[in-house]
Structures are given as structure tokens and as C-alpha cells.
Motif scaffolding. Structure first.
Motif, PDB file in Angstrom:
ATOM      1  N   MET A   1       0.854  -1.208   0.000  1.00 17.64           N
ATOM      2  CA  MET A   1       0.000   0.000   0.000  1.00 17.64           C
ATOM      3  C   MET A   1       0.882   1.247   0.000  1.00 17.64           C
ATOM      4  SD  MET A   1      -3.133   1.024   2.568  1.00 17.64           S
ATOM      5  CE  MET A   1      -4.033  -0.428   2.098  1.00 17.64           C
ATOM      6  N   VAL A   2       0.518   2.190  -0.865  1.00 13.39           N
ATOM      7  CA  VAL A   2       1.298   3.417  -0.978  1.00 13.39           C
ATOM      8  C   VAL A   2       0.996   4.327   0.193  1.00 13.39           C
ATOM      9  CG1 VAL A   2       1.767   5.422  -2.422  1.00 13.39           C
ATOM     10  CG2 VAL A   2       1.264   3.227  -3.486  1.00 13.39           C
ATOM     11  N   LYS A   3       2.022   4.737   0.895  1.00  8.48           N
ATOM     12  CA  LYS A   3       1.813   5.632   2.033  1.00  8.48           C
ATOM     13  C   LYS A   3       1.659   7.071   1.562  1.00  8.48           C
ATOM     14  CE  LYS A   3       3.689   6.985   6.495  1.00  8.48           C
ATOM     15  NZ  LYS A   3       4.818   6.880   7.440  1.00  8.48           N
ATOM     16  N   ASN A   4       2.577   7.528   0.720  1.00  7.67           N
ATOM     17  CA  ASN A   4       2.509   8.884   0.183  1.00  7.67           C
ATOM     18  C   ASN A   4       2.330   8.801  -1.330  1.00  7.67           C
ATOM     19  OD1 ASN A   4       2.945  10.369   2.615  1.00  7.67           O
ATOM     20  ND2 ASN A   4       5.053   9.649   2.560  1.00  7.67           N
ATOM     21  N   ALA A   5       1.098   8.943  -1.789  1.00 10.34           N
ATOM     22  CA  ALA A   5       0.797   8.777  -3.203  1.00 10.34           C
ATOM     23  C   ALA A   5       1.357   9.934  -4.013  1.00 10.34           C
ATOM     24  CB  ALA A   5      -0.715   8.701  -3.388  1.00 10.34           C
TER      25      ALA A   5
ATOM     26  N   VAL B   1      -8.365  10.714 -12.370  1.00  6.67           N
ATOM     27  CA  VAL B   1      -9.510  11.407 -11.791  1.00  6.67           C
ATOM     28  C   VAL B   1      -9.519  12.819 -12.352  1.00  6.67           C
ATOM     29  CG1 VAL B   1     -10.660  12.108  -9.653  1.00  6.67           C
ATOM     30  CG2 VAL B   1      -9.223  10.077  -9.662  1.00  6.67           C
ATOM     31  N   SER B   2     -10.684  13.378 -12.538  1.00  5.46           N
ATOM     32  CA  SER B   2     -10.774  14.733 -13.090  1.00  5.46           C
ATOM     33  C   SER B   2     -11.831  15.535 -12.346  1.00  5.46           C
ATOM     34  CB  SER B   2     -11.161  14.668 -14.574  1.00  5.46           C
ATOM     35  OG  SER B   2     -11.294  15.962 -15.130  1.00  5.46           O
TER      36      SER B   2
ATOM     37  N   ARG C   1     -12.156  -2.819  -5.320  1.00  5.74           N
ATOM     38  CA  ARG C   1     -10.796  -2.307  -5.115  1.00  5.74           C
ATOM     39  C   ARG C   1     -10.727  -1.360  -3.930  1.00  5.74           C
ATOM     40  NH1 ARG C   1      -7.496   1.612  -9.317  1.00  5.74           N
ATOM     41  NH2 ARG C   1      -5.980   2.337  -7.790  1.00  5.74           N
ATOM     42  N   LEU C   2     -11.757  -0.566  -3.748  1.00  3.03           N
ATOM     43  CA  LEU C   2     -11.790   0.392  -2.643  1.00  3.03           C
ATOM     44  C   LEU C   2     -12.267  -0.247  -1.337  1.00  3.03           C
ATOM     45  CD1 LEU C   2     -13.209   3.593  -4.412  1.00  3.03           C
ATOM     46  CD2 LEU C   2     -10.826   2.894  -4.114  1.00  3.03           C
ATOM     47  N   GLY C   3     -12.459  -1.579  -1.345  1.00  2.00           N
ATOM     48  CA  GLY C   3     -12.816  -2.286  -0.117  1.00  2.00           C
ATOM     49  C   GLY C   3     -14.299  -2.386   0.145  1.00  2.00           C
TER      50      GLY C   3
ATOM     51  N   GLN D   1      -6.053  10.431  -4.263  1.00  2.00           N
ATOM     52  CA  GLN D   1      -5.226   9.890  -3.171  1.00  2.00           C
ATOM     53  C   GLN D   1      -5.806   8.586  -2.646  1.00  2.00           C
ATOM     54  OE1 GLN D   1      -5.391  13.585  -0.912  1.00  2.00           O
ATOM     55  NE2 GLN D   1      -3.175  13.813  -1.078  1.00  2.00           N
ATOM     56  N   LEU D   2      -7.133   8.504  -2.572  1.00  3.47           N
ATOM     57  CA  LEU D   2      -7.782   7.271  -2.146  1.00  3.47           C
ATOM     58  C   LEU D   2      -7.462   6.133  -3.109  1.00  3.47           C
ATOM     59  CD1 LEU D   2      -9.882   5.719  -0.391  1.00  3.47           C
ATOM     60  CD2 LEU D   2     -11.645   6.618  -1.937  1.00  3.47           C
TER      61      LEU D   2
END
Length: 328
Positions: A1-5, A289-290, A192-194, A318-319
Motif C-alpha cells: 500500500m502506498v503511504k505517500n501517493a 480522476v478529473s 478495489r476500494l474495499g 489519493q484514495l
């Protein structure tokens, strides 16, 4: 998991409000968060936006450790900085090159997700880039056959079977295979987002055709798509009459609505979440995303542009960056 995207933000059309909403959003962030952003565009356009808005930010080729300098991936303009609020082929060409560079960063892994500021389709086409907007351009740049447009907000989410085509063309596209693909794209995104989404398919005809009285497309194409998707374990129902399904979803009955065409999905979202809904591209090998608004040439350069939608787009990006794609 990316901590700082690492988020790559494209400048959009430099003659529009994109630069203004970007600098306003950056100014609203805690300084340390700015280290995780790179703006793909031109420092001069950003500096002009800072003067317009009265915001004091510094830009450079890389971000400083304390976040006081924001990274800019410079993309040269083919000419001088375009006049604000005017349709310009120079601006149209620049906006396409910003997107192309951001896609390169995402495809190479140098950016986890891209956020796009608004572009002007007329300016793009004047510059010789004949696409329907971001959707077609991103599919072309990533080698994808097509993509799906998800409009996301707190209480209502809708994904479209078709977008920038005529209503006649949209009806022709609402075939079983495309509807199933749209259902699966939306389902996989939420997984994907849980989440395990509850999905509803909006009908294409009034009252879903009333058993053929007002058209047979719902029976012929949408019902089989729902049945096949359910057989794959997806929690989906429909078709449900479009005049009620969005209200039901807004009130909590469903997490996602499958809209059959552009206006069917856009109108309810823009009614209930005009300033906060964001546009998410699904079905691409990259995350994008836009903002869900245009270049607003009428107010560009006045400092009046509202950056709430850009902040929402950044938060959603970021999510996504923190949710590994393989979970889907």
C-alpha cells in the motif's frame, strides 16, 4: 500500500480556470502534503494564476523537503502564454501535451495517479487533436479499446454505458455485452476500494418500456445483462425506471447506478453534487480522476473560480493511489 501517493496534476487548458483551481487547492493543503504532487504544465501559467488569486507559492523542477517548493514537470509551449479566457490552438495543443506527459509518468510508475484539470474541446480540435475530450485521448494514449466514465460523490455514484455520442448512438451502444462490461467495471472499482457494491441498472426507455409498449431495448439487452452479471456473483438489479432509481440510490438503496447515456447519469449527479462530484476513468491501465467542470472562460483570470471540485478530485485520487489495483 502506498503511504505517500505521488499525484500528477495536469494544468488543463492554460487559458481556462485550471491553473487557478490548482494553485488554490495547493495553497489549501498542509505544506508537507505538497511534496507528493507534481504539476504537469508550465510554471509561467501557474505564476500568472498566483498573481490573479493573490496566492504566494513557489515552483521548481523538484519539490523541496519542507513542501515550500512545488514540483513542476515543464512542458514547453509552442508559442507565448495564451491569453486568458480565449479559445486558442496553442492552449489546445498544450493541454494535450500535458496529458500525454502525465500518462507517460503514470505508465512508467513515476506517478501513481493523474488528476486532470479541464480542457477545451474546441481548442484541442483547432490544434489538430481530434478527440472527444479526455476520454478518447486517454484511451488512445494508453492503447485501450475504450474506458468507462464514473461520476463519484458522497451519496450518488453513476457509471455510464456511453458518454459523448448522440442519443441515437447511445441507444445503439446499449447492448448486452457493453452493459455487462460497464457493470463489471463499476463493481471491480468498488471492490478495489474495499466495498461490496449494491448496483442498480437504469432503464433506457420510460418505465423500462412497459413490457414492450414503449420500446423493447430493456427486455432485449438490459435484462439479460443483469442476469449474466448476477450469475457472476455481482450484486446487481434492474433495469429500474430511470425516473426513480437515482432518487433511491441517493437515499441509500444502491451504491452505484449504471446510466445508459451521458445526460441520464450527469443530470442527477450535477443536481445533487455539482461542486463535489468527480470524474473517474475506469478500464484504463492507469488511474485518472478529473474535476467535473469545464474551462469556464467567462471567469478565467478573475480569481473567482471555485476550487472545491479540484480538492475533491485530489482527495479521490489519493484514495485510489492508496488502494492497489490488483485488489479488483
Amino acid at each position: 500500500m502506498v503511504k505517500n501517493a505521488k499525484v500528477a496534476v495536469t494544468l488543463g487548458d492554460p487559458a481556462g480556470v485550471g491553473p487557478e483551481v490548482i494553485v488554490k487547492s495547493l495553497a489549501a493543503m498542509p505544506r508537507h502534503e505538497r511534496r507528493d504532487f507534481v504539476i504537469v504544465g508550465n510554471s509561467k501559467a501557474l505564476e500568472r494564476a498566483c498573481r490573479t488569486t493573490g496566492i504566494d507559492l513557489r515552483f521548481g523542477p523538484s519539490a523541496s523537503e519542507d513542501g515550500s517548493t512545488i514540483a513542476v514537470d515543464e512542458v514547453a509551449l509552442d508559442g507565448s502564454l495564451p491569453e486568458i479566457g480565449k479559445v486558442s490552438p496553442i492552449a489546445g495543443d498544450a493541454s494535450v501535451r500535458y496529458i500525454s506527459r502525465a500518462v507517460e509518468l503514470a505508465m512508467s510508475g513515476d506517478a501513481d495517479v493523474i488528476v486532470t484539470a479541464p480542457i477545451n474541446k474546441e481548442a484541442m480540435n483547432l490544434a489538430g487533436h481530434h478527440f472527444d475530450g479526455h476520454t478518447g485521448l486517454l484511451a488512445h494514449l494508453t492503447g485501450s479499446k475504450s474506458s468507462f466514465m464514473l461520476l463519484a460523490s458522497d451519496r450518488l455514484n453513476t457509471i455510464h454505458v456511453s458518454t459523448h455520442v448522440s442519443l441515437r448512438g447511445a441507444i445503439e451502444r446499449a447492448k448486452t455485452d457493453r452493459v455487462i462490461a460497464t457493470i463489471e467495471a463499476g463493481h471491480n472499482h468498488f471492490v478495489r476500494l474495499g466495498k461490496k457494491p449494491r448496483i442498480a441498472v437504469a432503464g433506457i426507455n420510460p418505465h423500462c418500456g412497459e413490457n414492450g409498449l414503449f420500446g423493447t431495448e430493456d427486455m432485449e439487452f438490459l435484462t439479460p445483462a443483469v442476469e449474466l452479471a448476477r450469475a457472476k456473483g455481482i450484486d446487481v438489479v434492474g433495469p429500474i425506471s430511470a425516473d426513480t432509481v437515482f432518487a433511491r440510490a441517493y437515499n441509500g438503496a444502491f451504491d452505484l447506478v449504471i446510466a445508459q447515456y451521458h445526460d441520464q447519469g450527469h443530470i442527477p449527479i450535477k443536481l445533487v453534487a455539482f461542486e463535489t462530484a468527480v470524474n473517474v476513468s475506469l478500464g484504463l491501465p492507469i488511474d485518472r480522476v478529473s474535476v467535473d467542470h469545464g474551462t469556464a472562460f467567462d471567469i478565467a483570470g478573475t480569481g473567482k473560480a471555485n476550487h472545491a471540485n479540484m480538492l475533491s478530485a485530489i482527495a479521490y485520487a489519493q484514495l485510489m493511489a492508496r488502494s492497489p489495483r490488483q485488489r479488483a
